[in-house]
Design a protein around this motif. Structure first.
Motif, PDB file in Angstrom:
ATOM      1  N   PRO A 186       0.841  -1.208   0.000  1.00 45.00           N
ATOM      2  CA  PRO A 186       0.000   0.000   0.000  1.00 45.00           C
ATOM      3  C   PRO A 186       0.870   1.250   0.000  1.00 45.00           C
ATOM      4  O   PRO A 186       1.939   1.289   0.608  1.00 45.00           O
ATOM      5  CB  PRO A 186      -0.782  -0.116   1.316  1.00 45.00           C
ATOM      6  N   GLY A 187       0.431   2.277  -0.708  1.00 44.72           N
ATOM      7  CA  GLY A 187       1.164   3.538  -0.723  1.00 44.72           C
ATOM      8  C   GLY A 187       0.984   4.284   0.589  1.00 44.72           C
ATOM      9  O   GLY A 187      -0.028   4.130   1.275  1.00 44.72           O
ATOM     10  N   PRO A 188       1.952   5.119   0.963  1.00 39.05           N
ATOM     11  CA  PRO A 188       1.828   5.900   2.193  1.00 39.05           C
ATOM     12  C   PRO A 188       0.782   6.998   2.036  1.00 39.05           C
ATOM     13  O   PRO A 188       0.390   7.338   0.918  1.00 39.05           O
ATOM     14  CB  PRO A 188       3.226   6.489   2.374  1.00 39.05           C
ATOM     15  N   MET A 189       0.345   7.543   3.147  1.00 35.25           N
ATOM     16  CA  MET A 189      -0.603   8.661   3.125  1.00 35.25           C
ATOM     17  C   MET A 189       0.198   9.957   3.209  1.00 35.25           C
ATOM     18  O   MET A 189       0.806  10.254   4.231  1.00 35.25           O
ATOM     19  CB  MET A 189      -1.589   8.561   4.286  1.00 35.25           C
ATOM     20  N   THR A 190       0.204  10.699   2.115  1.00 38.87           N
ATOM     21  CA  THR A 190       0.986  11.932   2.032  1.00 38.87           C
ATOM     22  C   THR A 190       0.044  13.127   1.976  1.00 38.87           C
ATOM     23  O   THR A 190      -0.989  13.089   1.307  1.00 38.87           O
ATOM     24  CB  THR A 190       1.902  11.907   0.802  1.00 38.87           C
ATOM     25  N   LEU A 191       0.404  14.178   2.674  1.00 39.66           N
ATOM     26  CA  LEU A 191      -0.424  15.373   2.789  1.00 39.66           C
ATOM     27  C   LEU A 191       0.200  16.540   2.044  1.00 39.66           C
ATOM     28  O   LEU A 191       1.425  16.611   1.900  1.00 39.66           O
ATOM     29  CB  LEU A 191      -0.612  15.757   4.259  1.00 39.66           C
ATOM     30  N   ARG A 192      -0.644  17.452   1.611  1.00 38.02           N
ATOM     31  CA  ARG A 192      -0.203  18.719   1.031  1.00 38.02           C
ATOM     32  C   ARG A 192      -0.740  19.850   1.919  1.00 38.02           C
ATOM     33  O   ARG A 192      -1.947  20.024   2.044  1.00 38.02           O
ATOM     34  CB  ARG A 192      -0.744  18.886  -0.383  1.00 38.02           C
ATOM     35  N   VAL A 193       0.166  20.584   2.533  1.00 34.73           N
ATOM     36  CA  VAL A 193      -0.233  21.669   3.414  1.00 34.73           C
ATOM     37  C   VAL A 193      -0.600  22.893   2.583  1.00 34.73           C
ATOM     38  O   VAL A 193       0.150  23.290   1.683  1.00 34.73           O
ATOM     39  CB  VAL A 193       0.899  22.004   4.411  1.00 34.73           C
ATOM     40  N   ASN A 194      -1.747  23.476   2.868  1.00 31.13           N
ATOM     41  CA  ASN A 194      -2.215  24.666   2.164  1.00 31.13           C
ATOM     42  C   ASN A 194      -1.436  25.872   2.669  1.00 31.13           C
ATOM     43  O   ASN A 194      -1.620  26.332   3.789  1.00 31.13           O
ATOM     44  CB  ASN A 194      -3.718  24.857   2.411  1.00 31.13           C
ATOM     45  N   ARG A 195      -0.571  26.400   1.830  1.00 27.74           N
ATOM     46  CA  ARG A 195       0.314  27.481   2.249  1.00 27.74           C
ATOM     47  C   ARG A 195      -0.442  28.779   2.567  1.00 27.74           C
ATOM     48  O   ARG A 195       0.105  29.681   3.199  1.00 27.74           O
ATOM     49  CB  ARG A 195       1.380  27.730   1.182  1.00 27.74           C
ATOM     50  N   ARG A 196      -1.681  28.859   2.151  1.00 33.56           N
ATOM     51  CA  ARG A 196      -2.493  30.021   2.506  1.00 33.56           C
ATOM     52  C   ARG A 196      -2.844  30.017   3.994  1.00 33.56           C
ATOM     53  O   ARG A 196      -3.296  31.031   4.536  1.00 33.56           O
ATOM     54  CB  ARG A 196      -3.770  30.056   1.669  1.00 33.56           C
ATOM     55  N   HIS A 197      -2.670  28.872   4.639  1.00 30.81           N
ATOM     56  CA  HIS A 197      -3.001  28.740   6.060  1.00 30.81           C
ATOM     57  C   HIS A 197      -1.772  28.473   6.927  1.00 30.81           C
ATOM     58  O   HIS A 197      -1.905  28.161   8.107  1.00 30.81           O
ATOM     59  CB  HIS A 197      -4.010  27.604   6.259  1.00 30.81           C
ATOM     60  N   GLY A 198      -0.585  28.562   6.363  1.00 34.44           N
ATOM     61  CA  GLY A 198       0.621  28.305   7.139  1.00 34.44           C
ATOM     62  C   GLY A 198       1.536  27.330   6.434  1.00 34.44           C
ATOM     63  O   GLY A 198       1.160  26.716   5.430  1.00 34.44           O
ATOM     64  N   ASP A 199       2.757  27.184   6.955  1.00 36.75           N
ATOM     65  CA  ASP A 199       3.721  26.298   6.311  1.00 36.75           C
ATOM     66  C   ASP A 199       3.673  24.903   6.921  1.00 36.75           C
ATOM     67  O   ASP A 199       3.002  24.650   7.919  1.00 36.75           O
ATOM     68  CB  ASP A 199       5.135  26.888   6.381  1.00 36.75           C
ATOM     69  N   ARG A 200       4.432  23.989   6.313  1.00 33.46           N
ATOM     70  CA  ARG A 200       4.346  22.594   6.740  1.00 33.46           C
ATOM     71  C   ARG A 200       5.027  22.348   8.076  1.00 33.46           C
ATOM     72  O   ARG A 200       4.664  21.411   8.794  1.00 33.46           O
ATOM     73  CB  ARG A 200       4.911  21.668   5.665  1.00 33.46           C
ATOM     74  N   ASP A 201       6.019  23.182   8.456  1.00 33.87           N
ATOM     75  CA  ASP A 201       6.648  23.005   9.762  1.00 33.87           C
ATOM     76  C   ASP A 201       5.643  23.271  10.879  1.00 33.87           C
ATOM     77  O   ASP A 201       5.589  22.546  11.874  1.00 33.87           O
ATOM     78  CB  ASP A 201       7.852  23.942   9.898  1.00 33.87           C
ATOM     79  N   ALA A 202       4.836  24.322  10.681  1.00 33.10           N
ATOM     80  CA  ALA A 202       3.805  24.623  11.672  1.00 33.10           C
ATOM     81  C   ALA A 202       2.758  23.517  11.705  1.00 33.10           C
ATOM     82  O   ALA A 202       2.266  23.130  12.780  1.00 33.10           O
ATOM     83  CB  ALA A 202       3.158  25.966  11.362  1.00 33.10           C
ATOM     84  N   TYR A 203       2.413  22.982  10.521  1.00 37.15           N
ATOM     85  CA  TYR A 203       1.404  21.923  10.499  1.00 37.15           C
ATOM     86  C   TYR A 203       1.956  20.629  11.103  1.00 37.15           C
ATOM     87  O   TYR A 203       1.214  19.860  11.716  1.00 37.15           O
ATOM     88  CB  TYR A 203       0.909  21.672   9.075  1.00 37.15           C
ATOM     89  N   LEU A 204       3.237  20.411  10.954  1.00 37.33           N
ATOM     90  CA  LEU A 204       3.861  19.236  11.573  1.00 37.33           C
ATOM     91  C   LEU A 204       3.669  19.289  13.088  1.00 37.33           C
ATOM     92  O   LEU A 204       3.404  18.256  13.730  1.00 37.33           O
ATOM     93  CB  LEU A 204       5.348  19.196  11.208  1.00 37.33           C
ATOM     94  N   ASP A 205       3.785  20.474  13.657  1.00 44.06           N
ATOM     95  CA  ASP A 205       3.557  20.629  15.106  1.00 44.06           C
ATOM     96  C   ASP A 205       2.099  20.339  15.448  1.00 44.06           C
ATOM     97  O   ASP A 205       1.814  19.736  16.494  1.00 44.06           O
ATOM     98  CB  ASP A 205       3.923  22.048  15.542  1.00 44.06           C
TER      99      ASP A 205
END
Length: 451
Positions: A186-205
């Motif tokens: 099975p493929g992994p579940m990968t996300l795309r962070v919407n940069r209009r709402h913040g960056d991926r480092d913040a979403y990682l937190d």
């Protein structure tokens, strides 16, 4: 020779507790009938036909059976005294489900056998319970010998139909084993962070605070890959459009178009064959553009609209055939994304029913359609404009060969696909990514400029 077995399969269904239920297995059998008879797919699989506690196992049975289908079918032939009649495809599906449970899932054998056989009663075929019970109990006793016998056929051992295995070996003589291994997990579940709402480092937190662990994607600047897949509604801010699910390879569309779109606010951009809308949304999240999106499937186009609404984005949507021009308003586009219909051979791990449904005769037909799309859309592109061609295929006929033929017949087209990127590999005038376990799907990109 590498092959998944009861000890190495990384299916997320492993470890799922069996809550029982004849209805669960009967529902899975019904869902698989269109696949094994070659008349439908799992694309619109409805897991609401089973109770919520059983939905993960329901999906695991359906997708896992498709993923391991070549071996399951070969074993079924060994176990049956005579094949089932065509009208009993649902019983055939139950047998395949039972074999999959015994070999690949951590479900107690007595439940895998008893409840699979018993599910035949819910299908109105009491006679089949004895047949299924006998076949599955024989498999319990003779699994090692039977698997060794059927695995003498490479197509069975590698879990790919013979024509596809041959095609992969010819196209990728040094990589076909790795491609098959990736296709079988099975493929992994990968996300795309919407940069209009913040960056991926913040979403990682935010993920960490919600008890979800993830890692940064290596090549997609907005991508995060979860260590363990979860329901999308468990993702922080999903309903508010903070994040979407999209494979890393698909996210590279924005990376390739970024240098063209970023300096030109208001650029008129076409996303051809846009459904289900992941790339459409990503471009709108990143760039101030006038985006038009067209797709020939009205139902899938509605999904694009739903996705854009969740993300708070807008685009001009049109229902039409991108190989024709009756939907076009006559104004040329500055950039065009052609995410062309293809064999899907780069995303088999996410759509394992491709192994059963795809035919070798499909490839020339798809290649011809891709050629028509390229020729038609090129005439809609302004001089100096850029067209990005993309497929989720690993077959040269749809990728490098397709673009080479287009360049030969199109004097004002020149390839500008970057060569100094860390992902993929050169493939003709384009760049090819192959599917990788726990990483990206298989994808092809070629960027062209109209001189």
């Amino acid at each position: 020779m590498s092959k998944p077995d009861a000890h190495t399969d990384k299916s997320p269904s492993r470890g799922i507790r069996n809550d029982g239920g004849l209805a669960l297995r009967a529902a899975a059998a019904r869902a698989l009938v269109p696949v094994i008879t070659g008349k439908g797919s799992l694309t619109q699989l409805d897991d609401h036909q089973v109770v919520s506690r059983d939905r993960a196992l329901f999906k695991a049975l359906c997708y896992g059976t498709c993923r391991t289908l070549p071996r399951l079918q070969a074993l079924a032939e060994k176990l049956l005294v005579k094949p089932f009649k065509a009208r009993d495809a649902d019983i055939q599906a139950l047998l395949l489900i039972g074999i999959h449970q015994l070999l690949y899932l951590r479900i107690p054998a007595h439940a895998a056998v008893g409840e699979t056989a018993g599910a035949a009663r819910l299908l109105g075929k009491d006679w089949a319970t004895r047949v299924l019970n006998g076949c599955l109990r024989r498999l319990q006793r003779e699994a090692s010998d039977l698997e060794a016998e059927v695995d003498k056929d490479p197509a069975v051992a590698w879990l790919h139909p013979p024509w596809l295995l041959k095609t992969l070996r010819q196209a990728w003589p040094d990589d076909w084993r790795a491609i098959c291994d990736a296709n079988n997990q099975p493929g992994p579940m990968t996300l795309r962070v919407n940069r209009r709402h913040g960056d991926r480092d913040a979403y990682l937190d935010r993920l960490d605070a919600a008890g979800l662990s993830a890692r940064l994607c290596l090549h997609a600047p907005d991508g995060l890959t979860l260590d363990t897949p979860c329901d999308v509604h468990a993702l922080p801010g999903f309903e508010d459009g903070n994040v979407s699910v999209q494979d890393e390879a698909a996210q590279l569309t924005a990376v390739l178009l970024g240098p063209i779109l970023a300096p030109r606010p208001g650029s008129r951009v076409l996303d051809a064959c846009c459904a289900p809308g992941g790339k459409t949304a990503h471009l709108l999240e990143l760039f101030d553009i006038d985006l038009h999106a067209v797709d020939s499937d009205a139902v899938r186009l509605a999904r694009v609209e739903d996705a854009l609404t969740r993300l708070g984005l807008t685009a001009t949507l049109a229902h039409g055939d991108a190989s024709e021009q009756d939907w076009w308003d006559g104004t040329p586009f500055d950039s065009i994304l052609l995410d062309a219909p293809c064999s899907g051979t780069g995303v088999i791990r996410r759509h394992p029913d491709i192994k059963r449904l795809r035919r070798p005769s499909d490839i020339p037909a798809l290649a011809a359609l891709q050629g028509r799309l390229l020729d038609n859309l090129w005439s809609l592109l302004r001089p100096g404009g850029t067209l990005l061609y993309a497929t989720c295929s690993v077959l040269p006929e749809e990728n490098a060969d397709q673009i080479q033929a287009f360049l030969v017949r199109t004097p004002d087209a020149r390839a500008t696909t970057p060569t100094d990127v860390a992902w993929g590999r050169p493939s003709g005038a384009g760049r090819q990514l192959l599917p990788v376990i726990d990483s990206q799907d298989g994808f092809f990109y070629a960027r062209l400029i109209k001189q």
